[in-house]
Write a protein that holds these residues in place. Structure first.
Motif, short mmCIF file in Angstrom:
data_model
loop_
_atom_site.label_atom_id
_atom_site.label_comp_id
_atom_site.label_asym_id
_atom_site.label_seq_id
_atom_site.Cartn_x
_atom_site.Cartn_y
_atom_site.Cartn_z
N THR B 25 78.78 75.87 10.15
CA THR B 25 77.56 76.55 9.77
C THR B 25 77.92 77.85 9.09
OG1 THR B 25 76.47 75.62 11.70
CG2 THR B 25 75.36 77.45 10.61
N PRO B 27 76.72 81.60 7.71
CA PRO B 27 75.64 82.56 7.89
C PRO B 27 74.85 82.70 6.59
CG PRO B 27 77.77 83.68 7.79
CD PRO B 27 78.05 82.20 7.80
N PRO B 35 70.77 80.77 8.84
CA PRO B 35 72.11 80.22 8.68
C PRO B 35 72.01 78.82 8.09
CG PRO B 35 71.67 80.82 10.98
CD PRO B 35 70.40 81.03 10.23
N ARG B 36 73.04 78.44 7.33
CA ARG B 36 73.02 77.15 6.65
C ARG B 36 74.05 76.24 7.30
NH1 ARG B 36 75.42 75.75 1.93
NH2 ARG B 36 76.38 77.82 1.97
N ARG B 37 73.57 75.18 7.91
CA ARG B 37 74.50 74.25 8.54
C ARG B 37 74.91 73.21 7.51
NH1 ARG B 37 72.78 71.00 13.91
NH2 ARG B 37 74.61 71.53 15.11
#
Lengths: 245, 278
Positions: B25, B27, B35-37
């Motif tokens: 993930t 940030p 946050p971008r997984r």
């Protein structure tokens, strides 16, 4: 084509001679090129010309080398390390914001009227262009190449030697070029303010005594010396660009 | 071309790769961004010497997964094992060829390939090995040139030679032929198979090209977000397809056509075919 660059100086020189000889402008305001040349011969015969040129060149060289070295070290630190950048950059930026001539009274007070204060002033002038260009360039080294170095197991020092420094060589040279021009600027400032030798001294002393031929001589010499040193760095730049890009 | 024996003497044995429940993930760009997984619960066993293709739509985490395997980025969940042991930073048992050739512009092609050699090899041996590799990728004549003096295809080959110089147990290729014209790309694919035959490293490569995946790989791994999940819920392995037939495969092989359709569908591309029955 390169010869074309000499055309304008020759024309200027010719025009100057004509104006001076015909008396359009009186000699006490504009000495003729011939009298400037003769003033140079006269000073050379007294042994002062070589001495003045020598001491000025020496001051510029020492100040430039010292300032550029400090600028290179500080610029590398700030450009490479985030910690160093956070800790140092604001303070260095504040010092940079002070017009460098403002240091003159303090330099004279602390170091006295001698070589140290002049060389220090020149070093201050040379430091900041190198610092700014090196720090900026190192910060912007292609992250792809840095990652490449990491992927192939380079240590931090190897990364610096093999990737980061070569990548910023062109910027370093242009920083050095700026710094050298600044060095001549600050040399004249230092010698105008307090000196008993050198081209800046010749400039102010002769103007005070009405020896305008010598003032012109000093200006011409500064132009020639500045242009020559810049051309030398230009040669270095051409060699390095060929080697590093 | 070059004698395979000369090259294989310099290479380490192929190593297996184990991905165990990898998650990653990133940030958000600012504190306000979520946050971008990118990856979620990715598990995969790759046998030593196997060739595996990673495909998926843009932004499906293919390159991110490759970077986890090479140790250029660390997963925040799960673990990566190379040859049964854990990764150590940017792992030197792996070699990466990036999407861009990433050659150092101030070095000759020869010196760029030399960068890939492991440290502590005597100078004479280095020189000989670089020459061997340049011959393998057919760049002997370009050895003294600078990167700006060669074509994109040549630069990609130089980048491949640099990765091979490591004698890697695992070769990681991120869209290695993506920027090349169609013809050069086909030549490079055959070159890669020649190299694999000469020194059978484990190869994990990312590609957008379904045909390339089916031509080169033993298995094709399709990465993507599960249907019904939000885009930033992280990509998972949607399917793993075992490609039948020994290499080199016939590029016109019709029995691969249904696999091609399946993969394209998985990528969300309409095949304009009537519904297939497998």
């Amino acid at each position: 084509m390169a010869a074309l660059g000499f055309l304008l100086p020759v024309l200027l020189l010719g025009g100057w001679q004509v104006i001076a000889v015909t008396g359009i402008v009186p000699a006490y305001r504009l000495p003729s090129p011939t009298s400037v040349f003769l003033a140079g011969v006269d000073l050379a015969e007294r042994g002062q010309l070589g001495q003045f040129v020598g001491i000025s060149v020496q001051r510029v060289l020492i100040g430039f080398v010292a300032g550029a070295t400090i600028g290179l070290v500080l610029g590398s630190l700030v450009g490479l390390s985030r910690v160093a950048s956070a800790a140092l950059a604001p303070t260095i930026g504040a010092f940079r914001a002070v017009p460098s001539l403002a240091w003159v009274p303090l330099l004279i007070l602390y170091l006295g009227i001698n070589e140290d204060s002049k060389v220090t002033l020149i070093a201050i002038g040379a430091l900041f262009p190198v610092y700014t260009t090196v720090a900026g360039a190192l910060r912007h080294v292609d992250p792809h190449l840095v990652e490449l170095g990491r992927a192939y197991g380079l240590t931090r020092l190897q990364l610096l030697q093999q990737v980061q420094l070569p990548a910023v060589v062109p910027s370093i040279v242009s920083g050095l070029r700026l710094a050298l021009a600044q060095s001549w600027l600050f040399l004249v400032a230092a010698e105008l303010i307090a000196a008993s030798m050198g081209l800046g001294f010749l400039l102010s002393d002769s103007a005070n005594n009405g020896r305008l031929d010598r003032t012109f001589l000093a200006i011409v010499l500064l132009a020639v010396l500045g242009k020559t040193s810049d051309a030398l760095i230009g040669l270095l730049e051409r060699y390095l660009l060929k080697r590093w890009t | 071309m070059t004698s395979p024996a000369a090259i294989s003497s310099t290479s380490a044995a192929a190593l297996s790769v184990t991905l165990d429940d990898i998650g990653r993930t990133f940030p958000g760009a600012t504190r306000a961004d979520a946050p971008r997984r990118v990856l979620r619960e990715v598990s995969l066993e790759i046998a030593a010497g196997e060739i595996v293709a990673l495909i998926g739509a843009s932004g499906s985490g293919k390159s991110t997964l490759l970077r986890q395997v090479g140790g250029l980025d660390a997963p925040d969940a799960g673990s990566v094992l190379i040859g049964g042991s854990a990764l150590t930073g940017a792992d030197q048992r792996c070699a990466v060829a990036f999407q861009e050739p990433r050659l150092l512009p101030w070095r000759s092609i020869e010196a760029n390939v030399d960068l890939g050699l492991p440290h502590g090899i005597p100078r004479a041996e280095r020189k000989a090995r670089v020459a061997e590799l340049l011959a393998l990728v057919q760049l002997t004549d370009a050895a003294q040139l600078r990167p700006r003096q060669i074509s994109g295809g040549m630069a990609q080959r130089a980048s491949l030679a640099r990765a091979l110089a490591r004698g890697p147990g695992v070769l990681l290729l991120d869209e290695p032929f993506g920027a090349l014209d169609a013809l050069t790309r086909l030549t490079m694919q055959d070159l890669l198979l020649d190299i694999h035959a000469a020194e059978p490293a484990t190869i994990l490569f990312v590609t957008h090209d379904v045909d390339e995946a089916l031509y080169l790989a033993d298995r094709v791994v399709l990465l993507g977000v599960e249907p019904g999940y939000a885009n930033n819920s992280g990509a998972v392995i949607r399917s793993v397809i075992t490609v039948p037939g020994a290499r080199p495969r016939d590029r016109g092989n019709s029995s691969l056509a249904h696999l091609r359709g399946e993969l394209l569908e998985g990528l969300g591309v309409s095949t304009h075919h009537p519904a297939h029955t497998f």
